[in-house]
Design a protein around this motif. Structure first.
Motif, PDB file in Angstrom:
ATOM      1  N   GLU A 141      -8.826  -2.804  10.962  1.00 14.86           N
ATOM      2  CA  GLU A 141      -9.074  -3.671  10.040  1.00 14.86           C
ATOM      3  C   GLU A 141      -8.668  -5.168  10.784  1.00 14.86           C
ATOM      4  N   ARG A 166      -8.861   5.757  -1.702  1.00 14.01           N
ATOM      5  CA  ARG A 166      -9.286   4.191  -1.327  1.00 14.01           C
ATOM      6  C   ARG A 166      -8.007   3.415  -1.908  1.00 14.01           C
ATOM      7  N   ASP A 170      -5.340   1.318   0.233  1.00  9.56           N
ATOM      8  CA  ASP A 170      -5.597   0.075  -0.089  1.00  9.56           C
ATOM      9  C   ASP A 170      -6.545  -0.503   0.837  1.00  9.56           C
ATOM     10  N   ASP A 172     -10.574  -2.304   1.338  1.00 11.12           N
ATOM     11  CA  ASP A 172     -11.229  -3.107   0.890  1.00 11.12           C
ATOM     12  C   ASP A 172     -12.338  -2.362   0.190  1.00 11.12           C
TER      13      ASP A 172
END
Ligand SMILES: Nc1nc2c(ncn2[C@@H]2O[C@H](COP(=O)(O)OP(=O)(O)O)[C@@H](O)[C@H]2O)c(=O)[nH]1
Ligand SMILES: [Mg+2]
Lengths: 211, 181
Positions: A141, A166, A170, A172
């Motif tokens: 990330e 998901r 956490d 996107d």
């Protein structure tokens, strides 16, 4: 793709690279396979490619402490970093290299190099120890490297919905999350295709944003 | 933590494993490598290496194995010539000797250099593959490749730059190739 496969080169180098096409690669791309210890990195690389061990010796010089060259080799301490890699011949002249990343935490300096120029990454999540893949997710990330999460479904482990994973990670909403069995070639292929499609979609978004 | 096991995990190198005396050569490569060494030809003389350290001088780091041998292989050098030149997926090919070059000069080439040249003589191989096939650490392979590069004995294809906007057709090719596996 039978016409392509008929190009197959007979294995001439027992145990070593057995290129599917004569001439070898002219271009190479790489994908990283990351995740916690025992999550299935080695298994995934092995299920889609002929896996080979790889090691490097890296110098352990304390941050800020200059390496004293005059006092000889004894002052240098190195450590061996082992990882997995595999090669997939995608089409004549194009090879995909997969790298199973070495352990998190201790070997970030190797990760930096591995990640440079990578097409993307697969983060394998083991639902029995989901937190183990947090550092990998953070890493990709932070660097803006496209990644997908492959939830490895171990026997006897509690089954989770993709959305639960998901949320727990956490992630996107755009990041693909797939359930897989890393031992199965078909699943491995599917995960890799999802990653490259995700990378292509990101490229498309970036291109439109610039236009 | 558990990650300290990484060195023995999977097909990796068992901890404390001794580096074999010579590099591994491709099957059937032994003879041709010897032949070339016996007849160095008229090529330019390349002085790549100082003499290897004596075996007794080897010592063993509990984690790293025979450090001195590796350093002697690389003359103590640890950095590649040019940053990024020898990426793990940079593709290396042994340079085809020109009609007048008289073959690959063997002077100053160690068996490790020879092994690398032999592996990538017939088709390009990545730096990672060369490390794996020769059973040498990538860090050492990079230094040896630097020598070979300086001596014009290899050509290098750097990886496709993907940093910002990977080529759409390349991505399509990768997807199609994966689907066809
Ligand atoms: N049931 C099941 N076992 C798996 C799966 N993937 C890996 N394993 C097993 O889990 C163990 C650890 O896998 P490994 O690939 O070595 O993990 P790594 O540390 O991430 O490289 C091995 O014994 C594998 O056989 C999977 O999808 N399902
Ligand atoms: Mg492993």
């Amino acid at each position: 793709m039978d016409s392509v496969r008929s190009d197959h080169t007979p294995a001439t180098r027992g145990g070593a690279a057995e290129p599917r096409w004569r001439g070898g690669p002219a271009a190479a791309v790489k994908i990283l396979v990351a995740g916690g210890f025992g999550a299935g990195k080695t298994t995934l690389v092995g299920s889609v490619s002929e896996i080979r061990p790889l090691r490097t010796e890296e110098e352990l010089s304390e941050q800020g402490r200059p390496v004293d060259d005059t006092s000889g080799v004894e002052t240098k301490r190195t450590t061996t970093v082992a990882m997995d890699f595999g090669r997939i011949d995608l089409q004549p002249g194009l090879a995909l290299y997969l790298f199973g990343t070495p352990g998190q935490d201790r070997f970030w300096f190797v990760w930096d190099e591995l990640a440079r120029g990578a097409l993307g990454a697969v983060v394998i999540a083991d639902t029995r120890r989901l937190a183990d893949c947090f550092p990998s997710v953070d890493f990709f990330e932070r660097r803006g490297i496209p990644f997908v999460v492959a939830v490895n479904c171990f026997d006897g482990a509690e089954r989770f919905e993709v959305e639960e994973v998901r949320d727990a990670l956490d992630l996107d909403p755009g990041i693909p999350v797939l359930l897989c069995d890393a031992r199965l070639r078909e699943d491995g292929k599917e995960v890799l295709v999802a990653l490259v499609e995700h990378a292509a979609a990101g490229r498309h978004r970036a291109a439109t944003a610039r236009a | 933590m558990a990650e300290s096991k990484v060195a023995t995990d999977g097909p990796g190198v068992p901890a404390g494993r001794e580096v074999p005396d010579g590099p591994e050569l491709p099957p059937g490569a032994q003879e041709s490598a010897r032949a070339e060494q016996a007849d160095p030809g008229e090529g330019p003389e390349v002085d790549l290496f100082r003499p290897r350290a004596q075996a007794e001088e080897r010592w063993f780091d509990d984690e790293a194995g025979p450090v001195v041998r590796l350093y002697s292989m690389t003359g103590g050098r640890t950095r590649p010539v040019e940053e990024g030149l020898f990426d793990l997926i940079s593709l290396i090919t042994a340079a085809r000797p020109g009609p007048d070059s008289g073959g690959v000069p063997a002077h100053g080439l160690t068996p490790e250099h020879q092994a690398i040249l032999t592996w990538c003589r017939h088709e390009p191989l990545s730096v990672a593959e060369l490390g794996s096939f020769t059973d040498l650490p990538v860090s050492v392979v990079r230094v040896l490749l630097g020598d070979l590069y300086d001596a014009d004995l290899i050509s290098v294809t750097r990886p496709v730059p993907l940093a910002e906007l990977p080529d759409e057709r390349l991505l399509r090719d990768v997807i199609n190739g994966l689907r066809a596996l």
